[in-house]
Design a protein around this motif. Sequence first.
Motif, PDB file in Angstrom:
ATOM      1  N   GLU A   1      17.387  12.729  51.325  1.00  0.00           N
ATOM      2  CA  GLU A   1      18.273  13.828  51.732  1.00  0.00           C
ATOM      3  C   GLU A   1      18.899  13.545  53.094  1.00  0.00           C
ATOM      4  O   GLU A   1      20.069  13.868  53.328  1.00  0.00           O
ATOM      5  CB  GLU A   1      17.489  15.146  51.738  1.00  0.00           C
ATOM      6  CG  GLU A   1      18.323  16.384  52.061  1.00  0.00           C
ATOM      7  CD  GLU A   1      19.372  16.725  51.003  1.00  0.00           C
ATOM      8  OE1 GLU A   1      20.071  17.731  51.189  1.00  0.00           O
ATOM      9  OE2 GLU A   1      19.503  15.985  50.003  1.00  0.00           O
TER      10      GLU A   1
ATOM     11  N   GLU B   1       9.790  20.965  40.183  1.00  0.00           N
ATOM     12  CA  GLU B   1      11.151  20.506  40.434  1.00  0.00           C
ATOM     13  C   GLU B   1      11.504  20.830  41.872  1.00  0.00           C
ATOM     14  O   GLU B   1      10.829  21.635  42.532  1.00  0.00           O
ATOM     15  CB  GLU B   1      12.159  21.197  39.495  1.00  0.00           C
ATOM     16  CG  GLU B   1      11.970  20.903  38.031  1.00  0.00           C
ATOM     17  CD  GLU B   1      13.028  21.596  37.184  1.00  0.00           C
ATOM     18  OE1 GLU B   1      14.199  21.681  37.628  1.00  0.00           O
ATOM     19  OE2 GLU B   1      12.693  22.060  36.079  1.00  0.00           O
TER      20      GLU B   1
ATOM     21  N   ARG C   1      14.856  21.478  44.886  1.00  0.00           N
ATOM     22  CA  ARG C   1      16.247  21.751  45.206  1.00  0.00           C
ATOM     23  C   ARG C   1      16.430  21.538  46.706  1.00  0.00           C
ATOM     24  O   ARG C   1      15.830  22.281  47.513  1.00  0.00           O
ATOM     25  CB  ARG C   1      16.637  23.180  44.845  1.00  0.00           C
ATOM     26  CG  ARG C   1      16.418  23.586  43.407  1.00  0.00           C
ATOM     27  CD  ARG C   1      17.363  22.872  42.452  1.00  0.00           C
ATOM     28  NE  ARG C   1      17.166  23.332  41.074  1.00  0.00           N
ATOM     29  CZ  ARG C   1      16.338  22.779  40.206  1.00  0.00           C
ATOM     30  NH1 ARG C   1      15.619  21.716  40.561  1.00  0.00           N
ATOM     31  NH2 ARG C   1      16.222  23.252  38.984  1.00  0.00           N
TER      32      ARG C   1
ATOM     33  N   LEU D   1      17.591  22.050  50.290  1.00  0.00           N
ATOM     34  CA  LEU D   1      18.094  23.284  50.899  1.00  0.00           C
ATOM     35  C   LEU D   1      18.196  23.147  52.408  1.00  0.00           C
ATOM     36  O   LEU D   1      17.392  22.462  53.038  1.00  0.00           O
ATOM     37  CB  LEU D   1      17.151  24.458  50.602  1.00  0.00           C
ATOM     38  CG  LEU D   1      16.976  24.937  49.161  1.00  0.00           C
ATOM     39  CD1 LEU D   1      15.909  26.032  49.116  1.00  0.00           C
ATOM     40  CD2 LEU D   1      18.298  25.470  48.613  1.00  0.00           C
TER      41      LEU D   1
ATOM     42  N   GLU E   1      12.441  28.083  48.250  1.00  0.00           N
ATOM     43  CA  GLU E   1      12.546  26.875  47.430  1.00  0.00           C
ATOM     44  C   GLU E   1      12.189  27.187  45.976  1.00  0.00           C
ATOM     45  O   GLU E   1      12.887  26.755  45.042  1.00  0.00           O
ATOM     46  CB  GLU E   1      11.623  25.792  47.997  1.00  0.00           C
ATOM     47  CG  GLU E   1      11.596  24.495  47.231  1.00  0.00           C
ATOM     48  CD  GLU E   1      12.872  23.675  47.357  1.00  0.00           C
ATOM     49  OE1 GLU E   1      13.149  22.884  46.435  1.00  0.00           O
ATOM     50  OE2 GLU E   1      13.578  23.831  48.365  1.00  0.00           O
TER      51      GLU E   1
ATOM     52  N   ALA F   1      14.962  29.066  44.337  1.00  0.00           N
ATOM     53  CA  ALA F   1      16.105  28.200  44.037  1.00  0.00           C
ATOM     54  C   ALA F   1      15.862  27.392  42.768  1.00  0.00           C
ATOM     55  O   ALA F   1      16.773  27.202  41.956  1.00  0.00           O
ATOM     56  CB  ALA F   1      16.378  27.272  45.216  1.00  0.00           C
ATOM     57  N   VAL F   2      14.628  26.910  42.599  1.00  0.00           N
ATOM     58  CA  VAL F   2      14.290  26.176  41.382  1.00  0.00           C
ATOM     59  C   VAL F   2      14.472  27.065  40.155  1.00  0.00           C
ATOM     60  O   VAL F   2      15.008  26.639  39.120  1.00  0.00           O
ATOM     61  CB  VAL F   2      12.856  25.629  41.461  1.00  0.00           C
ATOM     62  CG1 VAL F   2      12.405  25.089  40.111  1.00  0.00           C
ATOM     63  CG2 VAL F   2      12.744  24.546  42.527  1.00  0.00           C
TER      64      VAL F   2
ATOM     65  N   LEU G   1      18.518  27.940  39.816  1.00  0.00           N
ATOM     66  CA  LEU G   1      19.520  26.878  39.708  1.00  0.00           C
ATOM     67  C   LEU G   1      18.984  25.737  38.864  1.00  0.00           C
ATOM     68  O   LEU G   1      18.221  24.905  39.349  1.00  0.00           O
ATOM     69  CB  LEU G   1      19.899  26.363  41.103  1.00  0.00           C
ATOM     70  CG  LEU G   1      20.441  27.407  42.085  1.00  0.00           C
ATOM     71  CD1 LEU G   1      20.572  26.811  43.474  1.00  0.00           C
ATOM     72  CD2 LEU G   1      21.796  27.927  41.593  1.00  0.00           C
TER      73      LEU G   1
ATOM     74  N   ALA H   1      18.551  22.197  37.140  1.00  0.00           N
ATOM     75  CA  ALA H   1      18.933  20.853  37.575  1.00  0.00           C
ATOM     76  C   ALA H   1      19.900  20.259  36.576  1.00  0.00           C
ATOM     77  O   ALA H   1      19.775  20.456  35.369  1.00  0.00           O
ATOM     78  CB  ALA H   1      17.702  19.967  37.708  1.00  0.00           C
TER      79      ALA H   1
END
Length: 556
Positions: free
Chosen positions: A327, A385, A387, A389, A539, A542-543, A546, A548
């Motif tokens: 990242e 999983e 995401r 952020l 987090e 968000a998983v 959203l 993947a």
Amino acid sequence: MVQQDEAGRRRAAVVAGETALGIELGSTRIKACLVDGDGTPLASGSHAWENRFEDGTWTYSLDAVEAGLRDCYARLVDDVEARYGVRPTTYGALGVSAMMHGYLAFDADGEPLVPFRTWRNTSTGPAAAELTELLGYNVPLRWSVAHWYQAILDAEPHAAHVASLTTLAGYVHRRLTGRHVLGVGDASGMFPVDPATRDYDQALLALVDERAATHRAGPKLAELLPEVLVAGDDAGRLTAEGAAWLDPSGALAPGVLLCPPEGDAGTGMVATNAVAPRTGNVSAGTSIFAMVVLERPLGGVHHELDLVTTPAGDLVAMVHCNNGASELDAWAGLLGELAAAVGSDAGPDDVFGALFRAALDGDADGGGLLAYNYLAGEPITGLAEGRPLVVRTPGSRLTLANFARTQVYGAFGTLALGMRVLAAEGVAIDGMLAHGGMFRTAGVAQRMLAAAIDAPVSVGRTAGEGGAWGIAVLAGFARDRASGTASGSADGVAGHDLGAYLRDHVFASAQIETVAPDPADVAGFAAYLDRYAAGLAVERAAVAALPARTEGEDPA
């Protein structure tokens, strides 16, 4: 004249094959490093590659492995010729290392049964949980035995035809030598190893065989796993077929001695001279992990901690985080695009260095910002999983310096949570040695890591060389063992002590820079980590919210 004499000496060593070659297949780069008799790097080559997310699985094709190795090796040979005017045809020893864990399963004819399932996959939860309870030993999601048992639980058609299992390093080694073997450090990421025997734990193997037999009839697990070797052992010779596979030009001669193939964790320990009790190292790349050599077994089972071994077979506690510097690389790439858009000719290394240096001017706690580097799932924090952020509140201070600092902090966040567990176990650490690309920019990641673990962090001259250099050193150790010159002291007496060999032969004059933790940084990171732990709820949300995208999927 001295430089000319030195170049002549190195050229002669290349021509005579008095060198050791290490090749490591990392997550984003395959690298080759050629060293002389005392471990001094002579030349290098590399090949960039990326894992692919295909049909819900993180993988690399075996065709990409072959093509990448050949390109990397060819670039190494080109570099040798550019530096010394000759093209090598042989070496004193060769070693292969690669990312640990995962699942490579083959049938009786040596054909792959399913695509390579890398360490990054988190689909083995039921198997890992059942095996951990059965064995009383933490079996992480990425371990080979978890993948194998999950395939049995899921009644995958291929599971009935598995005749051998190995890691990526073991696969490449078998292509080069024909031998189904593995270094003990890499083997300890396939199945638990007994430090007393430096081999798979026989009692635990029996438990797994008994449990697996309730689901299917088939060979015992020990019949599938590679033979375990320790550092310095003779792991075979380069065959004519192996030489042609690596070097289709035909210039590479067979017969080169190979050391046991190792995992990137083991080569990281070697590259940082961290194989003795109370020493540890941090390897920072696509994943980030810390290794601490233990004085005694841990008191309990912790899902945050793997128990693996050094390449010599000594017990190590490992904090392995699936997500590392990727990242950071992505943000550096975005900022590089911005720089180009305004007319700057700054290269990627310039942008990366500027971003890192900006972190030094950030607030000690990151100014209220949070960064999560979760491109993939993260078992330590219970996420299947991830995401990526960046999170901030209205009262936070969004500056380049704070953004940069929190991105570096975010890379070390999950690692620090695991290190808290080690501290609670009373594990003593005299200091940590760090290596990997994050540490090429002097003084930044090193200082932030010291704050994150509240311990001195050292970086040596080989910090940027990493595992390819480490496996080259292990190859040199095997060569010197075979010739009777490996030593635990400077007098040349043959011995088996890898730690002494590193201390007295390889690192005797190493240049090491050590940074002690700054109290203000320690307090700031502690405040950041508390927010980081609390913010994991964001987090998880968000998983859930959203999905993947699979590579190649239509964004519409």
